[in-house]
Design an enzyme around this catalytic site. Structure first.
Site, PDB file in Angstrom:
ATOM      1  N   GLU A 131      46.073  43.635  34.656  1.00  0.00           N
ATOM      2  CA  GLU A 131      46.394  42.224  34.481  1.00  0.00           C
ATOM      3  C   GLU A 131      45.130  41.419  34.216  1.00  0.00           C
ATOM      4  O   GLU A 131      44.056  41.746  34.723  1.00  0.00           O
ATOM      5  CB  GLU A 131      47.113  41.697  35.725  1.00  0.00           C
ATOM      6  CG  GLU A 131      48.488  42.325  35.904  1.00  0.00           C
ATOM      7  CD  GLU A 131      49.248  41.793  37.106  1.00  0.00           C
ATOM      8  OE1 GLU A 131      50.485  41.807  37.050  1.00  0.00           O
ATOM      9  OE2 GLU A 131      48.620  41.382  38.104  1.00  0.00           O
ATOM     10  N   CYS A 137      39.861  35.597  33.519  1.00  0.00           N
ATOM     11  CA  CYS A 137      39.522  36.629  34.505  1.00  0.00           C
ATOM     12  C   CYS A 137      39.989  37.970  33.958  1.00  0.00           C
ATOM     13  O   CYS A 137      41.193  38.190  33.791  1.00  0.00           O
ATOM     14  CB  CYS A 137      40.207  36.301  35.826  1.00  0.00           C
ATOM     15  SG  CYS A 137      39.918  37.505  37.139  1.00  0.00           S
ATOM     16  N   CYS A 180      41.470  50.153  41.552  1.00  0.00           N
ATOM     17  CA  CYS A 180      40.129  49.990  42.118  1.00  0.00           C
ATOM     18  C   CYS A 180      39.926  51.035  43.213  1.00  0.00           C
ATOM     19  O   CYS A 180      40.831  51.295  44.015  1.00  0.00           O
ATOM     20  CB  CYS A 180      39.946  48.587  42.699  1.00  0.00           C
ATOM     21  SG  CYS A 180      38.265  48.259  43.298  1.00  0.00           S
ATOM     22  N   CYS A 202      39.157  47.261  49.410  1.00  0.00           N
ATOM     23  CA  CYS A 202      38.908  46.119  50.294  1.00  0.00           C
ATOM     24  C   CYS A 202      40.221  45.745  50.978  1.00  0.00           C
ATOM     25  O   CYS A 202      41.278  45.698  50.343  1.00  0.00           O
ATOM     26  CB  CYS A 202      38.359  44.934  49.498  1.00  0.00           C
ATOM     27  SG  CYS A 202      36.739  45.270  48.747  1.00  0.00           S
ATOM     28  N   CYS A 224      42.762  42.850  49.644  1.00  0.00           N
ATOM     29  CA  CYS A 224      42.989  42.756  48.207  1.00  0.00           C
ATOM     30  C   CYS A 224      44.174  43.616  47.793  1.00  0.00           C
ATOM     31  O   CYS A 224      44.180  44.835  48.023  1.00  0.00           O
ATOM     32  CB  CYS A 224      41.730  43.183  47.449  1.00  0.00           C
ATOM     33  SG  CYS A 224      41.905  43.110  45.647  1.00  0.00           S
ATOM     34  N   CYS A 284      43.646  34.904  43.132  1.00  0.00           N
ATOM     35  CA  CYS A 284      42.615  35.869  43.491  1.00  0.00           C
ATOM     36  C   CYS A 284      43.127  36.842  44.550  1.00  0.00           C
ATOM     37  O   CYS A 284      43.673  36.432  45.573  1.00  0.00           O
ATOM     38  CB  CYS A 284      41.393  35.116  44.018  1.00  0.00           C
ATOM     39  SG  CYS A 284      40.001  36.177  44.430  1.00  0.00           S
TER      40      CYS A 284
END
Length: 366
Positions: free
Chosen positions: A94, A107, A114, A118, A121, A343
């Site tokens: 995305e 962005c 990933c 984290c 996230c 975010c």
């Protein structure tokens, strides 16, 4: 020369010049080709009418123009746009465009998923599949520029800033991200200022040190905690590259940038976890030697998350303490949360190679 059938969207100017020389052409023809790719948005070599048929034929044999496929486009009530983009790996990533009065920020993603996991996230919970190519990264910008030009025909430029804050850890896909930033900043690419292209990292220290030798793009770090004990829990890569090592690398990078340029410190505020007055005071102390500005990000929830967003008064109190300590501290306005574009909310479609999705579903009760 790169391998056959490589995507010219990911070729920097020097790489394209070298390719042309190998094909027996003059390197200056790179100017023509780059304009066709990034200014006129050519989709086929036959469209490049001011270069010879011989060169067009050579390109057709060894290369391609691969603009990623858009699987879905959504628009938020606040004007934020999100695209779901198909990757060569078969997964999807995305990207998000955030319009503001005097700028438009895109962005972009750098990986399918990933690897860093984290804890706050949503992207990290999807696991990791593959790196995006330089062409797939640049292709995101190309798609956005074309789409927004059609939506806003009366504006010369809608995308003014690019941030590598989408899916993935940019510095774990170093070569492709570096090539993409060079194309974005090149006048024959998209002509975006080095101050307005920002590479964000969760703390890959060797990558930061290497980056300083290759680019002067802006740098952001995802800090999220003022001490190693807490950051180890929130950002697991801190166990390998602790805060002291990370900030040392950032100081070196800032020194290379020179002038009045600063590092951006991203800090996601989590209720009862890292949002207390003592955390703000500790953060002010730990950043005292780093020329920086601080972006405070109230946590954006996603299904199964154990964290909550702090109350507005607590966010303001945290910001005020940093400002009194002499820092420029801004609270990032949540944008696009009605389409899960805020975010930390990007998830895409990841064929996970880490088994993280299965582990997370068990934890979340899915």
């Amino acid at each position: 020369m790169r391998n056959t059938q490589q995507d010219l969207l990911g070729y920097t100017r020097p790489e394209l010049e070298s390719l042309l020389v190998e094909l027996g052409e003059k390197p200056w023809r790179a100017v023509q080709v780059l304009k066709w790719l990034h200014h006129r948005f050519a989709t086929d070599f036959e469209e490049m009418t001011d270069i010879s048929k011989v060169l067009r034929s050579s390109f057709s044999e060894i290369a391609e123009i691969h603009e990623p496929e858009v699987l879905l486009e959504q628009q938020s009530a606040d004007g934020t746009r999100k695209w779901l983009i198909k990757s060569r790996s078969g997964g999807a990533v995305e990207m998000v465009f955030i319009p503001e009065e005097n700028r438009g920020t895109l962005c972009v993603s750098s990986q399918v998923g990933c690897a860093l996991d984290c804890s706050f996230c949503s992207t990290g919970k999807q696991g990791f599949n593959s790196d995006l190519t330089a062409g797939e990264i640049v292709g995101q910008l190309r798609i956005a520029v074309k789409s927004l030009a059609a939506a806003y025909p009366d504006r010369n430029r809608v995308v003014t800033n690019v941030v590598f804050m989408g899916m993935g850890e940019p510095l774990l896909n170093f070569d492709n991200v570096l090539a993409a930033t060079q194309i974005m900043m090149d006048d024959l690419g998209y002509g975006i200022s080095k101050r307005k292209v920002t590479i964000s990292t969760a703390g890959v220290v060797p990558g930061i040190r290497k980056l300083a030798d290759h680019t002067d793009a802006s740098l952001a770090i995802s800090l999220h905690a003022p001490n190693n004990e807490l950051r180890n829990q929130l950002v697991p890569i801190n166990r390998k590259y602790p805060i002291e090592s990370l900030l040392s690398a950032c100081q070196e990078y800032a020194g290379r940038l020179g002038g009045k340029r600063t590092i951006t410190v991203e800090y996601t505020l989590l209720e009862g976890v890292n949002d207390q007055p003592a955390h703000a005071a500790e953060l002010a102390r730990v950043l005292k030697d780093l020329p920086c500005k601080i972006n405070l990000i109230p946590f954006n929830s996603f299904p199964g998350s154990e964290y909550r967003r702090p109350a507005p008064f607590r966010v303001s109190a945290f910001q005020d303490r940093l400002i009194r300590a002499g820092y420029g501290a801004m609270v990032r306005t949540t944008r696009g949360d009605d389409i899960d574009a805020a975010c930390g909310q990007l998830v895409g479609n990841v064929a996970d190679r880490t088994n993280r999705q299965e582990r997370y579903r068990k934890i979340a009760g899915g």
